[in-house]
Design an enzyme around this catalytic site. Sequence first.
Site, PDB file in Angstrom:
ATOM      1  N   LYS A  87      -3.326  -1.728  15.460  1.00 55.47           N
ATOM      2  CA  LYS A  87      -2.675  -0.972  16.530  1.00 55.47           C
ATOM      3  C   LYS A  87      -3.593  -0.743  17.707  1.00 55.47           C
ATOM      4  O   LYS A  87      -4.807  -0.586  17.533  1.00 55.47           O
ATOM      5  CB  LYS A  87      -2.243   0.379  16.001  1.00 55.47           C
ATOM      6  CG  LYS A  87      -0.991   0.274  15.213  1.00 55.47           C
ATOM      7  CD  LYS A  87      -0.401   1.622  14.919  1.00 55.47           C
ATOM      8  CE  LYS A  87       0.876   1.400  14.141  1.00 55.47           C
ATOM      9  NZ  LYS A  87       1.133   2.469  13.205  1.00 55.47           N
ATOM     10  N   GLU A 132       0.831  -1.211   0.000  1.00 57.20           N
ATOM     11  CA  GLU A 132       0.000   0.000   0.000  1.00 57.20           C
ATOM     12  C   GLU A 132       0.867   1.263   0.000  1.00 57.20           C
ATOM     13  O   GLU A 132       2.070   1.202   0.274  1.00 57.20           O
ATOM     14  CB  GLU A 132      -0.930   0.017   1.212  1.00 57.20           C
ATOM     15  CG  GLU A 132      -0.198   0.043   2.548  1.00 57.20           C
ATOM     16  CD  GLU A 132      -1.019   0.669   3.675  1.00 57.20           C
ATOM     17  OE1 GLU A 132      -1.550   1.772   3.487  1.00 57.20           O
ATOM     18  OE2 GLU A 132      -1.089   0.060   4.749  1.00 57.20           O
TER      19      GLU A 132
HETATM   20  N1  PSU Z   1      -2.537   1.529  10.554  1.00 52.72           N
HETATM   21  C1  PSU Z   1      -1.212   1.649  10.688  1.00 52.72           C
HETATM   22  N2  PSU Z   1      -0.493   2.346   9.764  1.00 52.72           N
HETATM   23  C2  PSU Z   1      -1.098   2.906   8.679  1.00 52.72           C
HETATM   24  C3  PSU Z   1      -2.516   2.748   8.538  1.00 52.72           C
HETATM   25  C4  PSU Z   1      -3.189   2.045   9.483  1.00 52.72           C
HETATM   26  O1  PSU Z   1      -0.661   1.117  11.639  1.00 52.72           O
HETATM   27  O2  PSU Z   1      -0.431   3.539   7.868  1.00 52.72           O
HETATM   28  C5  PSU Z   1      -3.199   3.298   7.307  1.00 52.72           C
HETATM   29  C6  PSU Z   1      -3.528   2.140   6.329  1.00 52.72           C
HETATM   30  O3  PSU Z   1      -3.397   2.630   4.998  1.00 52.72           O
HETATM   31  C7  PSU Z   1      -4.981   1.848   6.619  1.00 52.72           C
HETATM   32  C8  PSU Z   1      -5.496   3.240   6.932  1.00 52.72           C
HETATM   33  O4  PSU Z   1      -5.668   1.235   5.547  1.00 52.72           O
HETATM   34  O5  PSU Z   1      -4.452   3.861   7.665  1.00 52.72           O
HETATM   35  C9  PSU Z   1      -6.776   3.200   7.728  1.00 52.72           C
HETATM   36  O6  PSU Z   1      -7.301   4.479   7.799  1.00 52.72           O
HETATM   37  P1  PSU Z   1      -8.784   4.707   8.355  1.00 52.72           P
HETATM   38  O7  PSU Z   1      -8.695   4.333   9.813  1.00 52.72           O
HETATM   39  O8  PSU Z   1      -9.057   6.171   8.132  1.00 52.72           O
HETATM   40  O9  PSU Z   1      -9.670   3.795   7.559  1.00 52.72           O
END
Ligand code: PSU
Length: 305
Positions: A158, A24
């Site tokens: 996390k 990603e």
């Molecule tokens: N969790 C992490 N590092 C990240 C992300 C999530 O530990 O970089 C990023 C990933 O791209 C994930 C996104 O798909 O954040 C999720 O964002 P949201 O919670 O806004 O859906």
Amino acid sequence: MIPLTFSAEVTQARASGAPIVALESTIITHGMPYPQNVETARKVEAEVRAHDAIPATIAVLNGDLCIGLEAAQLDALAKAQDVAKLSRADIAACIARGGTGATTVAATMIAAHLAGISVFATGGIGGVHRGAEHSFDVSADLQELAQTPVTVVAAGAKAILDLPKTFEVLETLGVPVIAFGQDMLPAFWSRASDMPAPLRMDDAVSIAHAQTIRSAMGLRGGQLICNPIPAAAEIPAETLAPIITQALAEADADGIAAKEVTPFLLDRIFHLTGGRSLDANIALVLNNARLAAAIAAEMPAKTPE
Ligand code: PSU
Ligand code: MN
């Protein structure tokens, strides 16, 4: 189908049938600071190559859905300011207006599937945020795992998230959550958590086989592989708990909402741990890249759709 833009090495891998691992780009633009973000992205790609697969970092560049980035494109994306963070809801609009954006887990799964790639390595997935009973903030990543047939290798989610609720939602959605090589779910920065894993597998062959059977049964969606961080890199949960509490309080005080929440918390935790959280994050992504390469090698060759 819309045209996809393949990097030179991905084009070659598709022609020869070599295993490909999707990566990603939101982790680059919104998950880590510059220059560690681009250094890590390069190292992760190199780790995939060293384990006999080809990396395909996915992003939208000037309206092109790119499956694999050339080195200069990766550099430019890592340095760019104000890159959009794209998920299922906004990836098509970004392509339509000729824009540039980084793909989250959800958007990367969508693009990987369009390109016939069935394995994807990342750090952590999005999930159910703490306080979601009030904010309704649940990442689109969870629904994507339920509908797009890509095996995602992560180190769990996390602790900035509500982990029990995240895994409850995955169970409701029918997403296989598989711990690699241990009985407990890993908790991103730490190998252990107090949550037993719904499923456990100990080798790449079983993981690939399970995805194949799922698809053959007509079951939609992918699998989430929770791969524990290497022991040497882990940070004890007790060390991080007060830091996460502080970061969450700051997000609340600053009125951070919607797609800004995850990047804000990651940035605050990076600063509050003096960079230690980032070192752990890098180690676990590399570890996930290795496992994803091994799984990709076991997947049956696929005709791109
Ligand atoms: N969790 C992490 N590092 C990240 C992300 C999530 O530990 O970089 C990023 C990933 O791209 C994930 C996104 O798909 O954040 C999720 O964002 P949201 O919670 O806004 O859906
Ligand atoms: Mn969200």
